[in-house]
Design a protein around this motif. Structure first.
Motif, PDB file in Angstrom:
ATOM      1  N   GLY A 210      34.219  14.880  79.751  1.00  0.00           N
ATOM      2  CA  GLY A 210      33.825  15.102  78.365  1.00  0.00           C
ATOM      3  C   GLY A 210      32.415  14.594  78.128  1.00  0.00           C
ATOM      4  O   GLY A 210      31.587  15.274  77.498  1.00  0.00           O
ATOM      5  N   ASP A 211      32.110  13.401  78.642  1.00  0.00           N
ATOM      6  CA  ASP A 211      30.766  12.826  78.513  1.00  0.00           C
ATOM      7  C   ASP A 211      29.748  13.630  79.316  1.00  0.00           C
ATOM      8  O   ASP A 211      28.616  13.842  78.874  1.00  0.00           O
ATOM      9  N   VAL A 212      30.168  14.073  80.499  1.00  0.00           N
ATOM     10  CA  VAL A 212      29.263  14.839  81.359  1.00  0.00           C
ATOM     11  C   VAL A 212      28.816  16.117  80.672  1.00  0.00           C
ATOM     12  O   VAL A 212      27.616  16.415  80.584  1.00  0.00           O
ATOM     13  N   TYR A 213      29.767  16.875  80.145  1.00  0.00           N
ATOM     14  CA  TYR A 213      29.411  18.164  79.554  1.00  0.00           C
ATOM     15  C   TYR A 213      28.700  18.017  78.214  1.00  0.00           C
ATOM     16  O   TYR A 213      27.906  18.880  77.833  1.00  0.00           O
ATOM     17  N   TRP A 214      28.953  16.947  77.483  1.00  0.00           N
ATOM     18  CA  TRP A 214      28.214  16.729  76.237  1.00  0.00           C
ATOM     19  C   TRP A 214      26.733  16.500  76.548  1.00  0.00           C
ATOM     20  O   TRP A 214      25.855  17.092  75.922  1.00  0.00           O
ATOM     21  N   SER A 215      26.460  15.641  77.544  1.00  0.00           N
ATOM     22  CA  SER A 215      25.074  15.382  77.926  1.00  0.00           C
ATOM     23  C   SER A 215      24.439  16.615  78.558  1.00  0.00           C
ATOM     24  O   SER A 215      23.264  16.909  78.329  1.00  0.00           O
ATOM     25  N   LEU A 216      25.237  17.335  79.351  1.00  0.00           N
ATOM     26  CA  LEU A 216      24.720  18.534  79.998  1.00  0.00           C
ATOM     27  C   LEU A 216      24.313  19.585  78.962  1.00  0.00           C
ATOM     28  O   LEU A 216      23.294  20.271  79.121  1.00  0.00           O
ATOM     29  N   GLU A 217      25.078  19.687  77.887  1.00  0.00           N
ATOM     30  CA  GLU A 217      24.734  20.635  76.827  1.00  0.00           C
ATOM     31  C   GLU A 217      23.375  20.305  76.208  1.00  0.00           C
ATOM     32  O   GLU A 217      22.577  21.202  75.927  1.00  0.00           O
ATOM     33  N   GLN A 218      23.099  19.014  76.026  1.00  0.00           N
ATOM     34  CA  GLN A 218      21.804  18.615  75.463  1.00  0.00           C
ATOM     35  C   GLN A 218      20.663  19.036  76.391  1.00  0.00           C
ATOM     36  O   GLN A 218      19.619  19.527  75.950  1.00  0.00           O
ATOM     37  N   HIS A 219      20.870  18.878  77.688  1.00  0.00           N
ATOM     38  CA  HIS A 219      19.845  19.277  78.666  1.00  0.00           C
ATOM     39  C   HIS A 219      19.660  20.789  78.666  1.00  0.00           C
ATOM     40  O   HIS A 219      18.523  21.290  78.696  1.00  0.00           O
ATOM     41  N   ILE A 220      20.767  21.521  78.641  1.00  0.00           N
ATOM     42  CA  ILE A 220      20.699  22.978  78.673  1.00  0.00           C
ATOM     43  C   ILE A 220      19.927  23.506  77.463  1.00  0.00           C
ATOM     44  O   ILE A 220      19.088  24.412  77.577  1.00  0.00           O
ATOM     45  N   ARG A 221      20.189  22.935  76.312  1.00  0.00           N
ATOM     46  CA  ARG A 221      19.467  23.359  75.109  1.00  0.00           C
ATOM     47  C   ARG A 221      17.992  22.974  75.200  1.00  0.00           C
ATOM     48  O   ARG A 221      17.104  23.738  74.791  1.00  0.00           O
ATOM     49  N   ARG A 222      17.725  21.803  75.747  1.00  0.00           N
ATOM     50  CA  ARG A 222      16.351  21.289  75.798  1.00  0.00           C
ATOM     51  C   ARG A 222      15.450  22.151  76.670  1.00  0.00           C
ATOM     52  O   ARG A 222      14.257  22.297  76.393  1.00  0.00           O
ATOM     53  N   ILE A 223      16.000  22.764  77.725  1.00  0.00           N
ATOM     54  CA  ILE A 223      15.165  23.586  78.607  1.00  0.00           C
ATOM     55  C   ILE A 223      15.077  25.031  78.130  1.00  0.00           C
ATOM     56  O   ILE A 223      14.570  25.895  78.842  1.00  0.00           O
ATOM     57  N   GLY A 224      15.610  25.304  76.941  1.00  0.00           N
ATOM     58  CA  GLY A 224      15.401  26.615  76.342  1.00  0.00           C
ATOM     59  C   GLY A 224      16.530  27.602  76.469  1.00  0.00           C
ATOM     60  O   GLY A 224      16.353  28.787  76.139  1.00  0.00           O
ATOM     61  N   ILE A 225      17.688  27.171  76.924  1.00  0.00           N
ATOM     62  CA  ILE A 225      18.844  28.069  77.003  1.00  0.00           C
ATOM     63  C   ILE A 225      19.540  28.080  75.645  1.00  0.00           C
ATOM     64  O   ILE A 225      19.825  27.031  75.069  1.00  0.00           O
ATOM     65  N   ASP A 226      19.802  29.260  75.136  1.00  0.00           N
ATOM     66  CA  ASP A 226      20.458  29.431  73.840  1.00  0.00           C
ATOM     67  C   ASP A 226      21.965  29.305  74.032  1.00  0.00           C
ATOM     68  O   ASP A 226      22.605  30.182  74.615  1.00  0.00           O
TER      69      ASP A 226
END
Length: 312
Positions: A210-226
């Motif tokens: 749960g923690d992994v994917y929450w942080s991963l979502e922040q990274h994915i958004r930050r690099i420009g993925i919608d």
């Protein structure tokens, strides 16, 4: 600018979206997920994982995503080395990955299975057309060997329950390491005495997902993925459109049955192929109470993962 849609925000969808951006930072990538979070079946509650507990060391994409999450949240622990030890109870017999008596009655079958695996790795195009059961039958490998050893082992790693009998032979063969084989994803070595050879610390237990994917979502958004959560996609339209929005390509990272539904209206041929995959409901239990597991299932100390499958 090219636009690519990735449908499904589980491990494969997240990995696909990240890889696309790495290959071409100019791509416009849209990640669709029907739930309100990324991760798919892999999640956790109160720090305890469910759906997925660990991976083999060769799962580099998964481990890379964990490291990305840890770079944003250092409190997420590293994946911890652990050894695989499994006991299988089937209608025919009971066997364990640590027992040397598994193969006593299967000497000829073991030789045939090793040859089949080697050939499937050498000729993947041919064995992509056969299921793992059909490939074993072509070598006259006994059904008892297949049902007792082959299918339970593959179900453990592919997580596909009793539909694993329909797994393409080329995929099933890839996970076994055999002499002169050509597998890029060996998970364990085939052994004529124990069926598979268990090496120490051959698996990695994952941190709270749960923690992994929450942080991963922040990274994915930050690099420009919608990222579009709670995305209710009824079907994929003609000319690779989603809700009348055109895309240059669409990548499906969902269950085969969901992919068949998404493509059924405008891509009948693809839907027909995908609909051949059949899924069944199995019972899976993970439990830390050894007394409960022993009293309920007859498991010896050290086994706490139970899968009930109806076979093929």
């Amino acid at each position: 600018m090219p636009r690519v849609a990735v449908i499904g925000g589980g491990a494969s969808g997240c990995s696909a979206a990240l890889t696309l951006k790495e290959l071409n930072s100019q791509l416009e990538v849209v990640l669709f997920e029907k739930n309100d979070r990324l991760g798919g079946m892999a999640h956790s509650m109160d720090g305890i994982n469910y759906g997925v507990q660990g991976v083999h060391k060769t799962f580099q994409h998964t481990l890379k995503m964990v490291e990305i999450a840890r770079s944003l949240n250092p409190s997420i622990p590293k994946p911890q080395p652990t050894s695989l030890s499994s006991k299988f109870v089937t209608p025919n017999t009971t066997w364990s990955t640590t027992s040397t008596s598994n193969m006593r009655e299967y000497g000829k079958d073991a030789d045939k299975f090793e040859k089949m695996v080697r050939e499937a790795q050498q000729y993947p195009d041919v064995y992509a057309l056969l299921t793992i059961v059909q490939a074993c039958e072509s070598y006259r490998i006994s059904r008892a060997f297949v049902d007792t050893l082959v299918l339970p082992t593959l179900a453990l790693f592919f997580g596909t329950g009793n539909q694993v009998s329909r797994l393409p032979a080329v995929l099933g063969a890839q996970v076994f390491g055999v002499k002169d084989g050509r597998s890029p994803i060996t998970l364990f070595d085939f052994d004529k005495e124990t069926f598979i050879k268990v090496s120490e610390n051959n698996m990695l237990a994952l941190p709270p997902l749960g923690d992994v994917y929450w942080s991963l979502e922040q990274h994915i958004r930050r690099i420009g993925i919608d990222v579009r959560l709670n995305a209710d996609i009824g079907s994929i339209g003609p000319n690779t459109t989603i809700d009348k929005t055109p895309f240059d390509a669409i990548i499906l990272c969902v269950q085969a049955e969901d992919a068949a539904l998404l493509t059924s209206e405008h891509y009948s041929r693809a839907s027909s192929v995908l609909s051949k995959a059949k899924y069944h409901t199995d019972v899976s239990i993970t439990h830390s109470d050894q007394d409960h597991m022993k009293n309920t299932f007859g498991f010896e100390e050290g086994f706490n993962y139970f899968i009930q499958s109806k076979g093929r």
